[in-house]
Design an enzyme around this catalytic site. Structure first.
Site, short mmCIF file in Angstrom:
data_model
loop_
_atom_site.label_atom_id
_atom_site.label_comp_id
_atom_site.label_asym_id
_atom_site.label_seq_id
_atom_site.Cartn_x
_atom_site.Cartn_y
_atom_site.Cartn_z
N MET A 9 0.85 -1.19 0.00
CA MET A 9 0.00 0.00 0.00
C MET A 9 0.88 1.24 0.00
O MET A 9 1.63 1.49 0.94
CB MET A 9 -0.91 0.01 1.23
CG MET A 9 -1.92 1.15 1.24
SD MET A 9 -3.12 1.09 -0.12
CE MET A 9 -4.10 -0.31 0.38
N GLY A 10 0.81 1.99 -1.10
CA GLY A 10 1.57 3.23 -1.19
C GLY A 10 0.73 4.40 -0.71
O GLY A 10 -0.43 4.24 -0.31
N CYS A 11 1.28 5.58 -0.77
CA CYS A 11 0.54 6.76 -0.28
C CYS A 11 -0.62 7.11 -1.20
O CYS A 11 -1.53 7.84 -0.80
CB CYS A 11 1.48 7.96 -0.13
SG CYS A 11 2.23 8.51 -1.66
N THR A 12 -0.62 6.60 -2.43
CA THR A 12 -1.73 6.88 -3.35
C THR A 12 -2.66 5.68 -3.52
O THR A 12 -3.58 5.72 -4.32
CB THR A 12 -1.19 7.28 -4.73
OG1 THR A 12 -0.42 6.21 -5.27
CG2 THR A 12 -0.35 8.53 -4.63
N GLY A 13 -2.40 4.60 -2.79
CA GLY A 13 -3.27 3.43 -2.88
C GLY A 13 -2.49 2.14 -3.06
O GLY A 13 -1.27 2.10 -2.85
#
Length: 381
Positions: A353-357
């Site tokens: 899970m990255g900061c954008t999804g």
């Protein structure tokens, strides 16, 4: 022609000469029962909305002797009278504090973003466009475009709020555009861009129309409207907006029981602006355009499918390796399936899970090949 009609004609002529605007004045209804701030709040809203462009017709408790009023003392009679006046054409729109829309109809709110002071449409904020979130968000997009165009924005830019289902909606809307639907995509102001909007974009107003589900939109409306007051009095914005859906003709605009006079006044102006901007014609023409662009087919493609039967074939995980490259744009509901698709091709991958999804992580060496496999399988654009 009876004396009453004659007097009305002369009154319209005199008002037109005085204001310089000819033609029958638009009538916007306002129901006055149910506000948490009392009928005085509604009276103040009418004063703030004072305009030569439209007349306010009061339905409910009387507020003064100046405005045309239909006095009723309960909600049931108030809504019956509102519907009667709308259906007869006596009023062209109505602002009310609560209304039960049918499934398929939801409202497009309008807020003032704190980062830039720019107005932004939230599609949508009350009601239910569809019982499935992703399908509802695609429908909400069309409703948002209708509202924005009716307010004079010729080519409203559209962004998708980064919530569950956003990537599926992104794919659907790109397909929709490829099929000929007239839609302009916004670009996030974050460094990595894209049409999926982050929290920063909400505050900055990075798009004209922000697409979300109605429950999230409702929450955002309350936050935008009352963050300066502590929550019990909405001070800014234009309310929760008009109920829009295929085949739905009544122009009913929603405000909250917590909406203060400035918001109710803006809601009256919002209602007038959309009526003057041809919302009725826009509904018909834009839904017709959507139909030509295979609106139904695109919605059907988003219908939840039954989970496939478990295969007797076991997908073996390839040997682990360092994964430093990331692939984004995958819906959260499909992230593990995407990893399995790469494992089948003997490419080691991990979900994250990255900061954008959601993201899939692979080695630098496998990035191009993995991206191609995920595209071929419909996980990314």
């Amino acid at each position: 022609m009876d004396n009453k009609k004659i007097s009305e004609v002369f009154l319209e002529i005199s008002e037109a000469i005085e204001s310089g605007k000819f033609g029958k004045k638009v009538k916007i209804g306002l129901t006055t029962l149910g506000s948490e701030h009392g009928v005085e709040n509604m009276k103040k809203a009418i004063e703030l909305a004072d305009s030569d462009l439209f007349e306010v017709v009061v339905i409910g408790e009387k507020v003064d002797d100046e405005h045309e009023t239909y006095e009723v003392d309960n909600d049931e009679d108030m809504y019956k009278k509102m519907e009667e006046l709308l259906d007869s054409g006596e009023i062209q729109a109505c602002v009310t504090l609560h209304y039960n829309f049918p499934i398929g109809v939801s409202t497009v709110g309008r807020v003032i973003t704190p980062g830039t002071g720019k107005e932004m449409f939230l599609a949508t904020t009350t009601g239910t466009s569809d019982t499935e979130r992703t399908k509802a968000m695609v429908r909400n997009t069309v409703a948002g475009v209708i509202a924005a165009k009716s307010c004079g924005i010729a080519k409203p830019t559209v962004g998708i709020l980064n919530i569950d289902g956003a990537r599926q909606v992104e794919k659907a809307l790109k397909h929709f555009k490829d099929n000929g639907f007239d839609i302009e995509f916004a670009e996030s102001q974050r460094a990595d861009g894209g049409i999926v909007m982050r929290g920063n974009d909400l505050l900055m107003g990075s798009c004209d129309v922000m697409v979300t589900d109605s429950l999230t939109g409702n929450l955002l409306m309350k936050m935008f409207g009352s963050f300066t007051s502590g929550g019990n009095y909405e001070t800014t914005g234009f309310g929760y907006g008009p109920g829009i859906g295929e085949g739905y003709e009544r122009n009913i605009f929603i405000v909250s029981r917590a909406s203060g006079a400035p918001v109710v006044a803006n809601a009256l102006k919002y209602a007038y602006q959309t009526v003057a901007g041809g919302i009725d014609n826009n509904k018909k023409s834009i839904y017709k355009q959507a139909e030509k662009a295979d609106f139904k087919g695109i919605l059907d493609s988003l219908t939840k499918k039954e989970a496939p039967k478990e295969s007797s074939e076991e997908v073996k995980m390839p040997d682990k390796e360092v994964v430093s490259a990331t692939i984004s744009g995958i819906d959260i509901l499909e992230i593990e399936d995407a990893v399995q698709a790469l494992w089948k091709e003997n490419i080691y991958a991990e979900s994250g899970m990255g900061c954008t999804g959601p993201i899939v992580q692979v080695s630098d060496a496998n990035l191009d090949k993995a991206s191609q496999i995920l595209k071929q399988n419909g996980y990314i654009e």
